[in-house]
Design a protein around this motif. Structure first.
Motif, short mmCIF file in Angstrom:
data_model
loop_
_atom_site.label_atom_id
_atom_site.label_comp_id
_atom_site.label_asym_id
_atom_site.label_seq_id
_atom_site.Cartn_x
_atom_site.Cartn_y
_atom_site.Cartn_z
N ALA A 39 -12.81 -1.62 -34.82
CA ALA A 39 -12.24 -2.13 -33.63
C ALA A 39 -13.35 -3.24 -33.42
N ALA A 40 -14.64 -3.06 -33.46
CA ALA A 40 -15.79 -4.12 -33.13
C ALA A 40 -15.37 -5.14 -34.04
N ARG A 41 -15.19 -4.82 -35.16
CA ARG A 41 -14.88 -6.02 -36.24
C ARG A 41 -13.80 -6.83 -35.90
N LEU A 42 -12.79 -6.29 -35.76
CA LEU A 42 -11.68 -7.12 -35.16
C LEU A 42 -11.73 -7.87 -33.96
N ARG A 43 -12.61 -7.21 -32.99
CA ARG A 43 -12.89 -8.15 -31.83
C ARG A 43 -13.73 -9.30 -32.11
N ALA A 44 -14.78 -9.33 -33.09
CA ALA A 44 -15.55 -10.03 -33.63
C ALA A 44 -14.48 -11.45 -33.91
N TRP A 45 -13.83 -10.88 -34.90
CA TRP A 45 -13.02 -11.74 -35.70
C TRP A 45 -11.95 -12.52 -34.91
N ALA A 46 -11.57 -11.87 -34.03
CA ALA A 46 -10.67 -12.36 -32.67
C ALA A 46 -11.34 -13.55 -31.89
N ASN A 47 -12.50 -12.89 -31.64
CA ASN A 47 -13.37 -13.94 -30.91
C ASN A 47 -13.74 -15.06 -31.38
N ARG A 78 -26.27 -16.86 -28.73
CA ARG A 78 -25.20 -16.08 -29.42
C ARG A 78 -24.05 -15.60 -28.62
N GLU A 79 -23.10 -16.23 -28.20
CA GLU A 79 -22.17 -15.97 -27.44
C GLU A 79 -20.82 -15.61 -27.69
N HIS A 80 -20.60 -15.74 -29.04
CA HIS A 80 -19.18 -15.46 -29.65
C HIS A 80 -19.52 -14.33 -30.84
N GLY A 81 -18.38 -14.13 -31.32
CA GLY A 81 -18.07 -13.02 -32.53
C GLY A 81 -18.77 -14.04 -33.64
N SER A 82 -18.54 -15.29 -33.72
CA SER A 82 -19.29 -16.02 -35.00
C SER A 82 -20.75 -15.40 -35.34
N TRP A 83 -21.37 -15.24 -34.28
CA TRP A 83 -22.70 -14.92 -34.73
C TRP A 83 -23.13 -13.69 -35.45
N PRO A 84 -22.74 -12.51 -34.98
CA PRO A 84 -22.95 -11.18 -35.92
C PRO A 84 -22.17 -11.48 -37.08
N LEU A 85 -20.97 -12.00 -37.28
CA LEU A 85 -20.19 -12.21 -38.72
C LEU A 85 -21.01 -13.14 -39.62
N GLN A 86 -21.67 -14.00 -38.71
CA GLN A 86 -22.53 -15.20 -39.87
C GLN A 86 -23.70 -14.43 -40.24
N ARG A 87 -24.16 -13.57 -39.21
CA ARG A 87 -25.75 -12.78 -39.70
C ARG A 87 -25.29 -11.92 -40.89
N ARG A 92 -22.26 -11.96 -22.52
CA ARG A 92 -21.85 -12.41 -23.55
C ARG A 92 -22.73 -12.44 -24.49
N ILE A 93 -24.00 -12.82 -24.54
CA ILE A 93 -25.19 -12.80 -25.35
C ILE A 93 -25.32 -11.27 -25.78
N ALA A 94 -25.44 -10.44 -24.83
CA ALA A 94 -25.75 -8.90 -25.15
C ALA A 94 -24.85 -8.40 -25.75
N ARG A 95 -23.32 -8.84 -25.59
CA ARG A 95 -22.41 -8.17 -26.40
C ARG A 95 -22.23 -8.47 -27.70
N TRP A 96 -22.73 -9.81 -28.14
CA TRP A 96 -22.52 -10.04 -29.64
C TRP A 96 -23.95 -10.27 -30.39
N ASP A 97 -24.98 -10.00 -29.81
CA ASP A 97 -26.14 -10.19 -30.48
C ASP A 97 -26.85 -8.96 -30.89
N ARG A 98 -25.81 -8.15 -31.67
CA ARG A 98 -26.19 -6.74 -32.08
C ARG A 98 -25.36 -6.60 -33.33
N PRO A 99 -25.50 -5.54 -34.24
CA PRO A 99 -24.76 -5.34 -35.35
C PRO A 99 -23.34 -4.90 -34.75
N ILE A 100 -22.34 -5.28 -35.87
CA ILE A 100 -20.89 -4.74 -35.47
C ILE A 100 -20.85 -3.44 -36.16
#
Length: 240
Positions: free
Chosen positions: A30-38, A90-99, A18-26
């Motif tokens: 589609a990736a942005r929608l997934r981050a928001w949904a998460n 950084r286990e959720h879509g909240s992290w890259p959106l916050q960054r 999960r961290i590997a998935r979200w600890d990177r730029p969006i």
């Protein structure tokens, strides 16, 4: 619930994935929608859109739950220069959106990881003095729900950095903010209660007591959370 039944190795591997998935730029829509949904559904951000549990601790410090991008924009308009993330992984879509939002609004994003269900770590508390001294303010500090770790950070800030009285500082851990002192998170209250009995009552300064007398292992052994409060905090409202 089911994740608790998996072996520790499998749970750790899933967390790292999960961290590997979200600890990177969006990248991409589609990736942005997934981050928001998460953020909204998995990280329970949909509730924080209605109530962020945001409060002003001092003119230089805010406390809140995990903010969404639009809420970060609001804090930027209030003059916030730094956001302190207490959550760690950084286990959720909240992290890259916050960054992204912090970069967009010129806000520094820093980590100061705290636990809400274990005895506070001595090294972390001792390190907080230097952290507060170098923190660019005004600042916003947040955990997931803004109740426990944010309250503990705010209490430390008032006690150590602002040199406020212990009773005033510990009011940051209150049901007003959604903190349950009889749940597992009550170990944070027990920490301050122990200092009140064994340190403050003897005239020992807080950081001196932490450095020389505080025993986190004993605190863990002696603290007994209430069953009902723990069920509410851990199962019903899904505190982190």
């Amino acid at each position: 619930m089911l994740s608790r039944l998996r072996p520790d190795e499998e749970r750790y591997a899933r967390r790292m994935a999960r961290i590997a998935r979200w600890d990177r730029p969006i990248e991409g829509r589609a990736a942005r929608l997934r981050a928001w949904a998460n953020m909204l559904l998995v990280d329970h951000g949909i509730f924080r859109l209605a109530y962020l549990n945001a409060h002003r601790v001092t003119p230089r410090l805010w406390r809140a739950a995990q903010p969404a991008p639009g809420q970060i924009a609001w804090f930027a308009r209030q003059g916030v220069k730094t956001i302190v993330n207490l959550r760690g992984g950084r286990e959720h879509g909240s992290w890259p959106l916050q960054r992204e939002a912090c970069e967009r609004h010129g806000i520094a994003l820093v980590d100061f990881v705290l636990r809400s269900r274990g005895a506070p770590e001595r090294e972390t508390i001792l390190a907080s003095k230097a952290f507060f001294a170098t923190l660019t303010e005004p600042a916003l500090v947040h955990c997931k729900s803004g109740a426990d770790r944010a309250g503990f950070f705010a209490a430390l800030y008032l006690l150590i950095h602002e040199e406020r009285p212990l009773d005033e500082a510990t009011r940051q851990l209150s049901l007003r903010y959604g903190h349950f002192r009889f749940a597992k998170t009550g170990i944070l209250d027990a920490f301050f209660d122990t200092y009140r009995r064994e340190g403050a009552a003897k005239g020992i300064a807080f950081l001196d007591w932490v450095e020389t007398a505080y025993d986190p292992e004993r605190l863990e052994r002696e603290f007994k959370p209430g069953f009902l409060s723990s069920m509410i905090a851990d199962r019903l409202i899904r505190r982190e």
